[in-house]
Design an enzyme around this catalytic site. Structure first.
Site, PDB file in Angstrom:
ATOM      1  N   ASP A 177      -1.734  -5.625   9.022  1.00 46.08           N
ATOM      2  CA  ASP A 177      -2.594  -4.527   8.606  1.00 46.08           C
ATOM      3  C   ASP A 177      -3.879  -5.148   8.075  1.00 46.08           C
ATOM      4  O   ASP A 177      -3.877  -5.814   7.030  1.00 46.08           O
ATOM      5  CB  ASP A 177      -1.904  -3.695   7.523  1.00 46.08           C
ATOM      6  CG  ASP A 177      -2.725  -2.479   7.106  1.00 46.08           C
ATOM      7  OD1 ASP A 177      -3.831  -2.268   7.662  1.00 46.08           O
ATOM      8  OD2 ASP A 177      -2.273  -1.734   6.216  1.00 46.08           O
ATOM      9  N   LYS A 210     -13.962  -0.040   5.611  1.00 46.11           N
ATOM     10  CA  LYS A 210     -14.622  -0.805   4.560  1.00 46.11           C
ATOM     11  C   LYS A 210     -15.765  -1.656   5.106  1.00 46.11           C
ATOM     12  O   LYS A 210     -16.895  -1.567   4.644  1.00 46.11           O
ATOM     13  CB  LYS A 210     -13.617  -1.709   3.835  1.00 46.11           C
ATOM     14  CG  LYS A 210     -12.752  -0.984   2.826  1.00 46.11           C
ATOM     15  CD  LYS A 210     -11.622  -0.235   3.475  1.00 46.11           C
ATOM     16  CE  LYS A 210     -10.715   0.423   2.453  1.00 46.11           C
ATOM     17  NZ  LYS A 210      -9.662   1.242   3.102  1.00 46.11           N
ATOM     18  N   TRP A 250       0.852  -1.198   0.000  1.00 46.21           N
ATOM     19  CA  TRP A 250       0.000   0.000   0.000  1.00 46.21           C
ATOM     20  C   TRP A 250       0.888   1.247   0.000  1.00 46.21           C
ATOM     21  O   TRP A 250       1.891   1.313   0.719  1.00 46.21           O
ATOM     22  CB  TRP A 250      -0.895  -0.037   1.236  1.00 46.21           C
ATOM     23  CG  TRP A 250      -1.788   1.160   1.413  1.00 46.21           C
ATOM     24  CD1 TRP A 250      -2.583   1.745   0.474  1.00 46.21           C
ATOM     25  CD2 TRP A 250      -1.977   1.910   2.621  1.00 46.21           C
ATOM     26  NE1 TRP A 250      -3.269   2.810   1.030  1.00 46.21           N
ATOM     27  CE2 TRP A 250      -2.907   2.932   2.336  1.00 46.21           C
ATOM     28  CE3 TRP A 250      -1.451   1.807   3.899  1.00 46.21           C
ATOM     29  CZ2 TRP A 250      -3.328   3.852   3.296  1.00 46.21           C
ATOM     30  CZ3 TRP A 250      -1.872   2.708   4.866  1.00 46.21           C
ATOM     31  CH2 TRP A 250      -2.799   3.723   4.558  1.00 46.21           C
TER      32      TRP A 250
END
Length: 385
Positions: free
Chosen positions: A233, A269, A152
């Protein structure tokens, strides 16, 4: 006649020219963030046919972020029954933190039963990573952090900004379109003892390619042997396989076999709380006493950054997760986004393939078992054929 001058006509000191300050004059213009900058460009684009494949957010057909029914129910409840707007404690909403740990570690987790997890509410998953980075910098004796190549876009920035040395381990083999397991394990085997290894819990960003359960076993054993510290993560729990428990499988495996690890958890999310900024940072320790000391040191770090986290998103999440019926409906509500991505992802890719904008390779046989929900993330990683 008065000989005294009018106050307005009194002699004034000569005007002093404002000195030109040079402190900020040499500051260069920073480039826009590659992800958020793209979002701004998307908003500015006047085309009616535009399609946003930048930020990893699940959206409705109208292009709006999805509001889950249970979250709207929580909003409606508190609109009718307002709660006090007092500050939260430094480490956040205790009830939310406890339930967040259950979601990621499992209700049957020995670490939860032993109360050996130090949990602190964070400002989104990014905030959780930044707290973890500050803790690593201050308290770990070998503050080297390893991230996957690729990873990321914000990972490296977060850890380097905390003053940590960041290294990359091989992850994706573009020639075979598969996980570079040999390179991955070799890099970890050469890492110094006590190094922190950032692992994507599920739906690896940006490739969408996750290790198999057997590969996770090998990674875990090597990290035990080399005395490395995992930092998971978890940004897409529930969006890779459509099941919160399945997507937490790697974390739960490591938590059963290792004495210490970090988990940085996001609810952007899977609860659709993007702009509310809700996350949690967990440090699993060897025992309850250690967890208490760790949390006592995490609090000053948070106090210096932002004092305490926002209350509203934690109240909403606690309302959803604390009631078994609402929690069940939340779990079930993750299936429609998953199947929407399952069906819609290939269509979007096919469209762009034929129009020459995007080319996407099929996954290798090694990862055929993986759900197409991974396209949700892999759309951000556009590969040549």
């Amino acid at each position: 006649r008065c000989t005294h001058p009018h106050p307005s006509r009194a002699t004034q000191p000569p005007a002093q020219k404002k000195k030109k300050m040079a402190c900020f004059a040499n500051i260069s213009l920073a480039p826009p963030d590659p992800i958020l900058g793209l979002a701004e460009a998307f908003k500015a684009d006047q085309s009616e046919r535009k399609l946003n494949l930048g930020i990893g957010a699940y959206r409705t057909d109208e292009g709006l972020s999805k509001i889950f029914n249970v979250v709207q129910e929580a909003e409606d409840h508190f609109a009718q029954h307002p709660y006090p707007k007092d500050y939260l404690p430094i480490h956040g909403h205790a009830g939310f933190c406890e339930l967040a740990a259950h979601v990621i570690f499992g209700s049957d987790s020995p670490a939860i039963a032993n109360k050996s997890i130090a949990s602190a509410q964070a400002v989104g998953g990014t905030g959780a990573l930044r707290i973890a980075a500050a803790f690593i910098k201050r308290f770990l004796y070998s503050p080297s952090v390893f991230v996957s190549n690729p990873t990321w876009g914000n990972h490296i920035k977060i850890f380097e900004d905390a003053g940590l040395s960041v290294h990359k381990y091989p992850y994706y083999d573009s020639q075979r379109n598969a996980l570079n397991m040999d390179g991955f394990l070799s890099a970890l085997n050469n890492a110094s003892e006590g190094s922190v290894v950032v692992l994507h819990a599920c739906a690896h960003n940006p490739t969408g390619m996750d290790p198999t359960p057997e590969q996770w076993e090998s990674i875990c054993q090597l990290m035990i042997d080399r005395k490395l510290i995992p930092l998971f993560d978890s940004a897409y729990q529930g969006f890779a396989d459509g099941d919160l428990d399945v997507d937490a499988g790697a974390i739960r495996l490591f938590a059963r076999r290792m004495p210490e690890l970090f988990v940085c958890q996001s609810f952007s999310k899977n609860l659709g709380l993007y702009g509310e900024r809700l996350g949690c940072m967990h440090v699993m320790c060897a025992d309850q006493e250690t967890a208490g000391r760790v949390l006592s040191q995490v609090k000053p770090l948070i106090r210096a950054m932002y004092s305490n986290p926002p209350k509203h998103p934690a109240v909403l999440a606690h309302f959803v997760m604390s009631d078994p019926e609402r929690a069940r409906r939340w779990f079930d509500s993750l299936s429609p986004p998953f199947f929407s991505l399952f069906l819609g992802g290939p269509c979007v890719l096919l469209f762009f393939f034929f129009f020459g904008h995007v080319c996407y390779c099929c996954k290798s046989e090694e990862h055929e078992r993986k759900k197409m929900g991974h396209i949700f993330v892999s759309l951000l990683f556009l590969m040549p054929p």
